[in-house]
Design an enzyme around this catalytic site. Sequence first.
Site, PDB file in Angstrom:
ATOM      1  N   CYS A   1       0.930  -1.071  -0.097  1.00 51.75           N
ATOM      2  CA  CYS A   1       0.013   0.009   0.036  1.00 51.75           C
ATOM      3  C   CYS A   1       0.722   1.287   0.024  1.00 51.75           C
ATOM      4  CB  CYS A   1      -0.831  -0.088   1.189  1.00 51.75           C
ATOM      5  SG  CYS A   1      -2.175  -1.344   1.499  1.00 51.75           S
ATOM      6  N   MET A   2       1.832   1.252   0.607  1.00 52.60           N
ATOM      7  CA  MET A   2       2.824   2.457   0.647  1.00 52.60           C
ATOM      8  C   MET A   2       3.747   2.519  -0.453  1.00 52.60           C
ATOM      9  SD  MET A   2       3.635   2.365   5.104  1.00 52.60           S
ATOM     10  CE  MET A   2       4.680   1.071   4.849  1.00 52.60           C
TER      11      MET A   2
END
Length: 406
Positions: free
Chosen positions: A396-397
């Site tokens: 996600c990051m």
Amino acid sequence: MLNVYSEIGKLEAVLLHRPGKELENLVPDYLERLLFDDIPFLDLARREHDNFAEILRGNGVEVLYLEELATESIDNPDVRNDFIEKFLDEGNVVGLGTREVLKDYFERFSNKELIDKLMAGVRKDEIPKLINKSLMDLTDSNYPFVLDPMPNLYFTRDPFATIGHGITLNHMKTNVRNRETIFAKYIFENHPRFKNPNLHIWFNRKEAFSLEGGDILVLSPKVIAIGISARTDAAAIERFSERILYSDESFETILAFDIPKKRAFMHLDTVFTMVDHGKFTIHPEAEDNLTIYSITKSNRFHGELYIEKEELPLEQTLQKYLEVDEVALIRCAGGNAIDAAREQWNDGSNTLAIAPGEVIVYARNYVTNRLLEDNGIKTHVMSCSELSRGRGGPRCMSMPLIRGSL
């Protein structure tokens, strides 16, 4: 040139956002509005994020930062002014007095300071008394922000997605996150390294339906998986499919994964990620509540799609489309009801592959991490006590920009 034709090819360049003051503008009364469940401690969150970047650099990955690319993209004064106007529009700053005061306030900032401030949000007590020129200025008095903070920015996976040599510039499901896509828009239109008038944009941020990057997994040069989720609409997947399948790219099939619409299953990549050739992490609850549709070009009419519900189990469906002899599903925490639920809440199935069979994972998901290692996967373990409060993992990051070929 952008180049992403798999989830596991050697990662060469990636986009991150180092958490900033936006996290310190999270307060309990507005957590739900800003899509957070808790408030990370900024100092420790930054140290954890720096550890993430160090792991990437230590494995030969070029790390680029969203805030730096955005700064470099508004170097032209006309572009900067246009960016401010568009940002205020999308921040729903419609009061004439408020806009006037804000634009005057922004004049004092360098480009880097401006980007940081827009990301952090603007508190009402930071600027002079607002000029009452509209009903909006007079009545909007209780909310503490003139511009909302953008705490979800460190999840760079979602606002756009690199696919092949192009991108989807996404329409986010919620208004509070849709502003995030404006940074990518200006980067790809104005940054010296990335602007390209011939860039394929497979989906645009002004589309009527929502599509988010966490739902998009490039499984191979032929196959893309996309989640029909709480954040991505089926209609958006169809529109994207029409464009990319009938392009000059190599993709032949879109697999649409219809997953449960709930917070713990926010995107497809929160329950399913690829870690090696034929190997995937998966949350058992998602596996038990999954329907897959295959989307290909129609044999009858140009531009039309053929959509079919897949009847085979997940492993066999993946074998069929990825053309591999065997598929291994590594279940979060081994499928244990308690451990899997706990580790899934902290993104146990959300891994970032930096090479085939080599992934970055959160330290707190130790049961799942051990299973990955037992299945021949090399794990790079990162600290995560504060970053995980945002409900997103290493994938996600990160937004891969360049991956090597398999």
